[in-house]
Design an enzyme around this catalytic site. Structure first.
Site, PDB file in Angstrom:
ATOM      1  CG  ASN A   3      -1.754   1.122   1.414  1.00  0.00           C
ATOM      2  OD1 ASN A   3      -1.599   2.086   0.941  1.00  0.00           O
ATOM      3  ND2 ASN A   3      -2.808   1.026   2.499  1.00  0.00           N
ATOM      4  CE  LYS A  10      -0.460   2.803   6.593  1.00  0.00           C
ATOM      5  NZ  LYS A  10      -1.881   3.088   7.032  1.00  0.00           N
ATOM      6  NE  ARG A  87      -5.945   2.233  -0.475  1.00  0.00           N
ATOM      7  CZ  ARG A  87      -5.717   3.409   0.223  1.00  0.00           C
ATOM      8  NH1 ARG A  87      -4.740   4.016   0.772  1.00  0.00           N
ATOM      9  NH2 ARG A  87      -6.616   4.249   0.261  1.00  0.00           N
ATOM     10  CG  HIS A 204     -12.319   4.032   6.271  1.00  0.00           C
ATOM     11  ND1 HIS A 204     -11.774   2.859   5.925  1.00  0.00           N
ATOM     12  CD2 HIS A 204     -11.078   5.023   6.225  1.00  0.00           C
ATOM     13  CE1 HIS A 204     -10.431   3.116   5.909  1.00  0.00           C
ATOM     14  NE2 HIS A 204      -9.978   4.318   5.939  1.00  0.00           N
TER      15      HIS A 204
HETATM   16  N1  LIG Z   1      -5.870   5.450  20.226  1.00  0.00           N
HETATM   17  C1  LIG Z   1      -6.257   6.520  19.467  1.00  0.00           C
HETATM   18  N2  LIG Z   1      -7.407   7.106  19.892  1.00  0.00           N
HETATM   19  C2  LIG Z   1      -7.779   8.089  18.966  1.00  0.00           C
HETATM   20  N3  LIG Z   1      -7.301   8.184  17.576  1.00  0.00           N
HETATM   21  C3  LIG Z   1      -6.566   7.329  17.376  1.00  0.00           C
HETATM   22  C4  LIG Z   1      -6.001   6.501  17.894  1.00  0.00           C
HETATM   23  N4  LIG Z   1      -5.062   5.821  17.217  1.00  0.00           N
HETATM   24  C5  LIG Z   1      -5.125   6.217  15.827  1.00  0.00           C
HETATM   25  N5  LIG Z   1      -5.947   7.478  15.831  1.00  0.00           N
HETATM   26  C6  LIG Z   1      -6.240   8.099  14.811  1.00  0.00           C
HETATM   27  O1  LIG Z   1      -6.122   7.335  13.842  1.00  0.00           O
HETATM   28  C7  LIG Z   1      -5.466   8.076  12.627  1.00  0.00           C
HETATM   29  C8  LIG Z   1      -4.860   7.035  11.660  1.00  0.00           C
HETATM   30  O2  LIG Z   1      -5.807   6.324  11.314  1.00  0.00           O
HETATM   31  P1  LIG Z   1      -5.316   5.242  10.186  1.00  0.00           P
HETATM   32  O3  LIG Z   1      -6.708   4.535   9.754  1.00  0.00           O
HETATM   33  O4  LIG Z   1      -4.226   4.316  10.369  1.00  0.00           O
HETATM   34  O5  LIG Z   1      -5.163   6.297   9.039  1.00  0.00           O
HETATM   35  P2  LIG Z   1      -4.344   6.109   7.283  1.00  0.00           P
HETATM   36  O6  LIG Z   1      -4.212   4.640   7.077  1.00  0.00           O
HETATM   37  O7  LIG Z   1      -5.392   6.883   6.787  1.00  0.00           O
HETATM   38  O8  LIG Z   1      -3.097   6.578   7.486  1.00  0.00           O
HETATM   39  C9  LIG Z   1      -4.386   8.970  13.270  1.00  0.00           C
HETATM   40  O9  LIG Z   1      -4.102  10.197  12.684  1.00  0.00           O
HETATM   41  C10 LIG Z   1      -5.566   9.313  14.652  1.00  0.00           C
HETATM   42  O10 LIG Z   1      -6.079  10.421  14.495  1.00  0.00           O
HETATM   43  C1  LIG Z   2      -8.358   7.603  -0.728  1.00  0.00           C
HETATM   44  C2  LIG Z   2      -7.772   7.977   0.667  1.00  0.00           C
HETATM   45  O1  LIG Z   2      -7.913   9.046   1.122  1.00  0.00           O
HETATM   46  O2  LIG Z   2      -6.683   7.312   1.172  1.00  0.00           O
HETATM   47  P1  LIG Z   2      -5.969   7.283   2.592  1.00  0.00           P
HETATM   48  O3  LIG Z   2      -6.990   7.360   3.491  1.00  0.00           O
HETATM   49  O4  LIG Z   2      -5.160   6.197   2.662  1.00  0.00           O
HETATM   50  O5  LIG Z   2      -5.245   8.771   2.592  1.00  0.00           O
HETATM   51 MG   LIG Z   3      -6.181   3.984   5.655  1.00  0.00          MG
END
Ligand SMILES: Nc1ncnc2c1ncn2[C@@H]1O[C@H](COP(=O)(O)OP(=O)(O)O)[C@@H](O)[C@H]1O
Ligand SMILES: CC(=O)OP(=O)(O)O
Ligand SMILES: [Mg+2]
Length: 396
Positions: A3, A10, A87, A204
């Protein structure tokens, strides 16, 4: 599977005989001096290792990952490796299924860069580097947009001149589809039902955030649009606003299209509102009485509520609302606030259940609630690997 994000990669190595994870990892801050690779060789029973120091680009990042995998005898040169799944964020309308990557597929992903400028270029580099490392292996693209291709035209079209829209392929594509698909199915399972027998709203909430309305297993509406900028308030993206804000900033503010693009994608959302995009930090500041963080949180929640209400109306009957991704899975105050006051829609959260932590899908609504409210951890990586394996198995 890989990803490749705008500044991160990732990855997971999975044994698809039992879907177990052999190694997982993450490369962050690619292109900066302070890049970091965190690798966890789960199969080797080893502890996580970190490599820090500048990693210039995605190509270098992937080569560093290959080196780490090789140290545990899980190298990319292994004859047991069956395929690499990627991805890919934007697949336009053409890709409705996972697809074996060839030159024509690469060209189409490249053609879509203007509508996914943060994501598709990184996805492409990831694919090309993986191809160079293992030219003999099937490489499979799993598209964020695929799950949303079932949306009716009434949800997918913007109300603009049809000819212009068609010429420039302007429409709602939607993103995070792999997650929405996985989580809507897992929610049905949690309710003890088949996906075809339930209507689910999936929220999401990660750094990027999107909502979707899923009727009987098929997506009928989603909050992201032509690009991943529309919809919910996100970590750094504005989500919905009057499109005329852009003309105003151009005409009155003298800003260029590129400057506004950067403003709305990278310096807006939670970070623009309060200087932080991590929900943990925002909650900490709120607990200390920080008004700016409070307002950012309230704006985030207000938008989320609007989408929950809208998708209740789109679906007519809702069986479940599922929270997922980093914020949705971990931030109990977000779940509580998003559902507060929605008893009229049959929605409520039980404070005790909402406070429970864990990795398993779970209900957080009170017993006998009309609509189930659930926390359903997403697993985009497993879903990509599963789809990749299913496709490659079919073709071998
Ligand atoms: N324990 C927690 N409590 C609150 N928010 C959290 C916690 N752990 C992660 N987050 C939130 O989740 C976000 C990341 O989500 P994630 O789904 O991993 O994002 P992405 O895949 O888009 O990088 C962080 O920026 C933070 O805001
Ligand atoms: C499409 C998109 O917003 O992906 P990400 O949350 O990984 O930035
Ligand atoms: Mg994500």
């Amino acid at each position: 599977m890989l990803n490749s994000g705008s500044s991160s990669v990732k990855y997971q190595l999975l044994d698809m005989r039992d879907s177990s994870r052999l190694a997982v990892g993450l490369v962050e801050r690619i292109g900066e001096q302070t890049s970091r690779l965190k690798h966890t060789p789960l199969a080797a029973g080893g502890d996580s290792r970190e490599v820090t120091g500048p990693i210039a680009d995605h190509d270098a990042a992937l080569k560093a990952v290959a080196e780490e995998l090789a140290k545990d005898g899980l190298g990319l040169d292994s004859p047991e490796l069956a395929a690499i799944g990627h991805r890919v964020v934007h697949g336009g309308r053409r890709f409705t299924e996972p697809t074996i990557i060839d030159d024509a597929v690469l060209a189409e992903i490249e053609r879509l860069i203007p509508v996914a400028p943060l994501h598709n270029p990184a996805n492409l580099t990831g694919i090309r580097t993986a191809q160079a490392l293992r030219p003999d292996l099937p490489q499979v693209a799993v598209f964020d947009t695929a799950f949303h291709t079932t949306m009716p035209e009434s949800a997918a079209r913007y109300a603009i001149d049809v000819e212009t829209a068609d010429r420039y392929r302007v429409r709602r594509y939607g993103f995070h589809g792999t997650s929405h698909a996985y989580v809507s199915r897992a929610t049905a399972k949690l309710l003890g039902k088949a996906p075809e027998d339930v209507n689910v709203i999936v929220l999401h909430l990660g750094n990027g955030a999107s909502a979707s309305a899923v009727r009987k297993g098929r997506c009928v509406d989603t909050s992201m649009g032509l690009t991943p900028l529309e919809g919910l308030v996100m970590g750094t993206r504005s989500g919905d606003m009057d499109p005329a804000v852009i003309f105003h900033l151009m005409r009155v503010g003298g800003m260029s299209a590129d400057a506004i693009d950067t403003l709305l994608n990278k310096r807006s959302g939670l970070i623009g509102l309060c200087g932080d995009n991590d929900m943990r930090e925002i909650r900490r500041r709120i607990d200390e009485g920080d008004e700016q963080a409070r307002l950012a949180f309230d704006i985030y929640i207000h938008r989320l509520k609007k989408y929950i209400g809208a998708y209740c109306a789109v679906l007519g009957t809702v069986d479940a609302v599922a929270f997922t991704a980093g914020v949705g899975e971990n931030a109990a105050p977000v779940r509580e606030a998003a559902v507060a006051g929605l008893e009229g829609l049959g929605l409520a959260v039980d404070a005790e259940l909402n406070a429970v932590r864990g990795d398993a899908p779970r209900l957080i609504s009170p017993e006998h609630a009309r609509v189930a409210v659930a926390v359903v951890p997403t697993d985009e990586e497993l879903e990509i690997a599963t789809q990749t394996y299913a496709l490659v198995g079919k073709n071998n």
